[in-house]
Design an enzyme around this catalytic site. Structure first.
Site, PDB file in Angstrom:
ATOM      1  N   ARG A   1       0.838  -1.212   0.000  1.00 51.59           N
ATOM      2  CA  ARG A   1       0.000   0.000   0.000  1.00 51.59           C
ATOM      3  C   ARG A   1       0.867   1.254   0.000  1.00 51.59           C
ATOM      4  NH1 ARG A   1      -2.845   1.092   4.568  1.00 51.59           N
ATOM      5  NH2 ARG A   1      -3.986   2.670   3.459  1.00 51.59           N
TER       6      ARG A   1
ATOM      7  N   LYS B   1       2.137  -7.510  12.151  1.00 48.45           N
ATOM      8  CA  LYS B   1       1.521  -7.755  10.843  1.00 48.45           C
ATOM      9  C   LYS B   1       1.843  -9.165  10.344  1.00 48.45           C
ATOM     10  CE  LYS B   1       1.103  -5.449   6.385  1.00 48.45           C
ATOM     11  NZ  LYS B   1       1.008  -4.112   5.795  1.00 48.45           N
TER      12      LYS B   1
ATOM     13  N   ARG C   1      -2.062   4.549  13.616  1.00 46.81           N
ATOM     14  CA  ARG C   1      -1.243   3.986  14.703  1.00 46.81           C
ATOM     15  C   ARG C   1      -2.021   4.054  16.002  1.00 46.81           C
ATOM     16  NH1 ARG C   1       1.579   2.177  11.768  1.00 46.81           N
ATOM     17  NH2 ARG C   1       3.495   2.797  10.788  1.00 46.81           N
TER      18      ARG C   1
HETATM   19  C1  BTN Z   1       0.379  -3.902   2.223  1.00 50.95           C
HETATM   20  O1  BTN Z   1       1.107  -2.934   1.984  1.00 50.95           O
HETATM   21  O2  BTN Z   1       0.137  -4.244   3.370  1.00 50.95           O
HETATM   22  C2  BTN Z   1      -0.235  -4.669   1.068  1.00 50.95           C
HETATM   23  C3  BTN Z   1       0.689  -5.769   0.615  1.00 50.95           C
HETATM   24  C4  BTN Z   1       0.130  -6.612  -0.495  1.00 50.95           C
HETATM   25  C5  BTN Z   1       1.164  -7.587  -1.017  1.00 50.95           C
HETATM   26  C6  BTN Z   1       0.585  -8.558  -2.011  1.00 50.95           C
HETATM   27  S1  BTN Z   1       1.688  -9.883  -2.362  1.00 50.95           S
HETATM   28  C7  BTN Z   1       0.663 -10.410  -3.652  1.00 50.95           C
HETATM   29  C8  BTN Z   1       0.200  -9.150  -4.365  1.00 50.95           C
HETATM   30  N1  BTN Z   1       1.176  -8.736  -5.341  1.00 50.95           N
HETATM   31  C9  BTN Z   1       1.725  -7.562  -5.037  1.00 50.95           C
HETATM   32  O3  BTN Z   1       2.599  -6.988  -5.701  1.00 50.95           O
HETATM   33  N2  BTN Z   1       1.204  -7.100  -3.897  1.00 50.95           N
HETATM   34  C10 BTN Z   1       0.212  -7.992  -3.363  1.00 50.95           C
END
Ligand code: BTN
Length: 327
Positions: free
Chosen positions: A123, A188, A324
């Site tokens: 994100r 997380k 947070r």
């Molecule tokens: C976050 O920032 O918390 C979201 C992370 C999402 C990661 C997943 S891994 C599979 C899919 N492909 C990506 O490039 N991102 C999502």
């Protein structure tokens, strides 16, 4: 499958395999085997090389296996058979599906899972770090006969899908952090990313990306800049990734289809049952401004309702927001 990936698959049992044997089984030269092993070492895999015995992977692997995943989907096997893509390496599983959708492939139920991502996205423009071959990197496409704004609460629904899949796998006590983190004990465990495409008046296509920490190795751990955990630490034993991918497919399809019928609807109550910060004081940063208050509820669109010190309640929509707990 690349020679490198094929070597890794053969070494996944943790036993010794000679270069000659690997070469014979893969129909490549010993030099090609040597090159493949070198590239795996550079990628961080611990491979021991012992004269006269061959190569051995320090800690055995459980590679993703399309047939095993399909078998684990049970009654849904025929549904996923033509929709599930299993890749060794890709820039991003979500990018892969977005490209396919842009090229005209149907979005619904397209799924892509990979052992490694070279450009995993998180994100807010961040990356996503995951030890190759040890975690779950999964994306799923869907489409809705609605404007893109309809998908606003979807990342919350997706959190519910992950909680259900983990619960199926015997992992409980999972919490959800608004808008789309999956936590275990305030750390997380998984991150969710929803990409939305489409015309202003609809239809829209979405790609839900799930990054689930199954086993994060020290090399990647040092690159993660927030408190994290993984399933290995939680369950204390190896996790069957193929089975878990199958549960994530099942639960995500269930939630994505349900969301199409009634939006966040009853998923909202389920999400609230897992709300990590319910009733807690939080600081939310939005457009460079910080807002403090008590995380009080979420609305039918998935916006976080924050109650400030004067009792006024304000709704915050996800997007460029960070949150947070401060108490
Ligand atoms: C976050 O920032 O918390 C979201 C992370 C999402 C990661 C997943 S891994 C599979 C899919 N492909 C990506 O490039 N991102 C999502």
């Amino acid at each position: 499958m690349s020679t490198r990936a094929a070597i890794l698959k053969l070494l996944s049992d943790g036993r010794f395999h000679s270069g000659t044997d690997l070469g014979r089984r893969l129909d490549v030269t010993r030099a090609a085997v040597h090159k493949g092993v070198k590239s795996l070492l550079a990628a961080g895999f611990e491979i021991h090389s012992v004269g006269g015995r061959g190569y051995r992977l320090e800690s055995p692997l459980d590679p993703l296996d399309r047939d095993a995943i399909l078998t684990d989907t049970g009654a849904e096997r025929s549904y996923w058979h033509d929709r599930l893509i299993v890749l060794d390496e890709v820039d991003s599983t979500s990018q892969e599906l977005l490209r396919r959708i842009a090229a005209g492939e149907p979005a619904d139920g397209q799924a892509c899972v990979a052992e490694a991502q070279t450009g995993g996205r998180g994100r807010r423009g961040r990356g996503w770090i995951a030890t190759p071959y040890r975690n779950i990197l999964l994306s799923l496409g869907w489409s809705y006969d609605a404007a893109p704004a309809f998908a606003a609460g979807l990342s919350l629904g997706a959190g519910v899908a992950v909680v259900r899949a983990l619960h199926d796998a015997g992992v409980t006590d999972i919490a959800l952090k608004w808008p789309n983190d999956v936590l275990y004990g305030d750390r997380k465990l998984a991150g969710l990313l929803v990409d939305v495409r489409g015309e202003a008046g609809g239809p829209c296509q979405i790609v839900l990306g799930i990054g689930l920490n199954v086993q994060v190795e020290p090399r990647e751990a040092t690159m993660i800049d927030q408190p994290w955990t993984d399933l290995r630490a939680i369950v204390g034993q190896p996790v069957d990734r193929n089975r878990l991918v199958a549960r994530l497919l099942y639960r995500s399809r269930e939630v994505l289809a349900g969301f199409g019928r009634s939006g966040l609807g009853t998923l909202r109550e389920e999400w609230l049952r897992h709300h990590a910060h319910a009733g807690r004081r939080v600081r939310l940063t939005h457009g460079g401004q910080a807002h403090e208050g008590v995380a009080h509820d979420i609305d039918a669109q998935g916006a976080l309702l924050l109650r400030d010190d004067r009792g006024a309640v304000r709704a915050f929509h996800s997007g460029e927001v960070s949150l947070r707990p401060i108490a």
